[in-house]
Design a protein around this motif. Sequence first.
Motif, mmCIF file in Angstrom:
data_model
loop_
_atom_site.group_PDB
_atom_site.id
_atom_site.type_symbol
_atom_site.label_atom_id
_atom_site.label_comp_id
_atom_site.label_asym_id
_atom_site.label_seq_id
_atom_site.Cartn_x
_atom_site.Cartn_y
_atom_site.Cartn_z
ATOM 1 N N TRP A 219 0.771 -1.101 0.175
ATOM 2 C CA TRP A 219 0.262 -0.163 -0.186
ATOM 3 C C TRP A 219 0.915 1.290 -0.123
ATOM 4 N N GLY A 220 2.211 1.176 0.076
ATOM 5 C CA GLY A 220 3.033 2.290 0.027
ATOM 6 C C GLY A 220 2.856 3.065 1.518
ATOM 7 N N ILE A 221 2.529 2.535 2.581
ATOM 8 C CA ILE A 221 2.212 3.076 3.720
ATOM 9 C C ILE A 221 3.052 2.542 4.827
ATOM 10 N N ASP A 222 3.905 3.702 5.375
ATOM 11 C CA ASP A 222 4.779 3.153 6.488
ATOM 12 C C ASP A 222 3.913 3.489 7.820
ATOM 13 N N LEU A 223 3.914 2.350 8.507
ATOM 14 C CA LEU A 223 3.103 2.523 9.688
ATOM 15 C C LEU A 223 3.677 3.368 10.869
ATOM 16 N N TYR A 224 5.023 3.246 10.814
ATOM 17 C CA TYR A 224 5.696 4.196 11.914
ATOM 18 C C TYR A 224 5.702 5.645 11.578
ATOM 19 N N ASN A 225 5.512 6.132 10.246
ATOM 20 C CA ASN A 225 5.390 7.430 9.744
ATOM 21 C C ASN A 225 3.761 7.767 10.001
ATOM 22 N N LEU A 226 2.917 6.755 10.026
ATOM 23 C CA LEU A 226 1.420 7.083 10.211
ATOM 24 C C LEU A 226 1.319 7.376 11.568
ATOM 25 N N GLN A 227 1.944 6.788 12.682
ATOM 26 C CA GLN A 227 2.012 6.980 13.910
ATOM 27 C C GLN A 227 2.274 8.448 14.149
ATOM 28 N N LYS A 228 3.140 8.975 13.447
ATOM 29 C CA LYS A 228 3.794 10.196 13.697
ATOM 30 C C LYS A 228 2.731 11.278 13.232
ATOM 31 N N ARG A 229 1.958 11.096 12.262
ATOM 32 C CA ARG A 229 1.110 11.910 11.532
ATOM 33 C C ARG A 229 -0.223 11.906 12.392
ATOM 34 N N ILE A 230 -0.630 10.556 13.037
ATOM 35 C CA ILE A 230 -1.809 10.642 14.012
ATOM 36 C C ILE A 230 -1.227 11.535 15.463
ATOM 37 N N ASP A 231 -0.114 11.359 15.720
ATOM 38 C CA ASP A 231 0.239 12.099 16.993
ATOM 39 C C ASP A 231 0.125 13.407 16.928
ATOM 40 N N THR A 232 0.471 13.968 15.455
ATOM 41 C CA THR A 232 0.612 15.201 15.180
ATOM 42 C C THR A 232 -0.911 15.852 15.192
ATOM 43 N N ALA A 233 -1.706 14.894 14.616
ATOM 44 C CA ALA A 233 -3.221 15.113 14.550
ATOM 45 C C ALA A 233 -3.809 15.227 15.785
ATOM 46 N N VAL A 234 -3.464 14.525 16.493
ATOM 47 C CA VAL A 234 -4.280 14.394 17.740
ATOM 48 C C VAL A 234 -3.724 15.704 18.737
ATOM 49 N N SER A 235 -2.363 16.093 18.813
ATOM 50 C CA SER A 235 -1.965 17.324 19.366
ATOM 51 C C SER A 235 -2.598 18.574 18.942
ATOM 52 N N ASN A 236 -3.209 18.440 17.545
ATOM 53 C CA ASN A 236 -3.662 19.621 16.969
ATOM 54 C C ASN A 236 -5.194 19.779 17.369
ATOM 55 N N LEU A 237 -5.986 18.705 17.666
ATOM 56 C CA LEU A 237 -7.354 18.734 17.809
ATOM 57 C C LEU A 237 -7.718 18.566 19.266
ATOM 58 N N VAL A 238 -8.433 19.374 19.890
ATOM 59 C CA VAL A 238 -9.043 19.144 21.179
ATOM 60 C C VAL A 238 -10.649 19.471 21.208
ATOM 61 N N ILE A 239 -10.955 18.615 21.941
ATOM 62 C CA ILE A 239 -12.634 18.594 22.123
ATOM 63 C C ILE A 239 -12.786 19.372 23.506
ATOM 64 N N GLU A 240 -13.473 20.171 23.168
ATOM 65 C CA GLU A 240 -13.736 21.130 24.546
ATOM 66 C C GLU A 240 -14.863 20.273 25.311
#
Length: 348
Positions: free
Chosen positions: A327-348
């Motif tokens: 699939w051309g997907i590096d799961l370790y890079n995907l971990q980093k992308r998810i970590d960034t996304a979680v840090s940027n998204l806050v549910i009040e």
Amino acid sequence: MKKIYILLIMSAVLFSFYSCDTEEDLRDESVLDIDESLQNELDVWIYENLTKPYNVEVKYKWDDNEIPNSFHVTPPKIEKAKDFLEAYLNLWIKPYEEESIAGNNPDFMYKYMPKLLVLVGTPQYNADGSMTMGMAEGGRKVTIFNVDKFAEVAVYTWDTPEVIVNRKKDAMRTAFHTLHHEFAHIMHQTKFYADEFKEICKGDYTANWMDLYPQDANLKGFITPYSMLNEDEDFVEIVAGMLDRSKYSNEPHEFYVPLMDEQGEPTNEDGNVFMTEWESFLYGWCWKKEYDENWNSYWVRTPEAKKAYEKFTAKVNIVTAYYNEKWGIDLYNLQKRIDTAVSNLVIE
């Protein structure tokens, strides 16, 4: 009589064609009256953010055709559905999309992501005592249960706003375990993983996984008890386990742990080690605390635990290679992308 009846029908059909043919002023606009006032704010958001760009249909209102009537479940609250869908877009779709583009597979999400997402407010309780938190059907439809509890955390009077936000971030990571799990099913059903994977823990799969504790599963080389059900569940649970343990993927955290020797065995010396959450999970795999004759404690990894660790890491290597090669997907890079996304998204 039969001939007369047929002739009458033919006459009616011909008359209808004639009527259409002789209509002088056909209207350009559709005669279907769509009442846009029935669409609420969430419906508009879904259309603009999910349906238009990704061709995804979302059902969060009650639909008898989507959920078996044998289960007692309820639709989600609108505000919880909105919270989930915003996280679904930012924590699930976009990280996969960004990683697949980086892996030269830009159409990956549009082509393979489920086109129907059904949200249910409560869990689905099964006759065997288990709870169903998600289902994937035929690669097209995914149902997510328990949406009303999405990112719900305990809040205490002494908690600071920062502590509450961090708890919610952790809860969001955990909540998407189900979606990662179900999407991984779609992946391996589309392109098969290596048969070698099925041989590593052959003979240890069991239908009685509910009777086991997580530690029992780990000692057999499995990430969770549920992963012991069969080879496919084993495979997808590894994927989901990697992706919901994305914390500290961009900036490893300092853990105070027993240090290891060159053979990877724990020593009696403690120290600080910088690791991601996933690395920390592997680091402490099946450690057991024991005591010497003076009741001084020390950590060991038994021969059984070491074998289990080797089995598990062998499976992880197959899973990560599969995603890279197929699939051309590096799961370790995907971990980093998810970590960034979680840090940027806050549910009040």
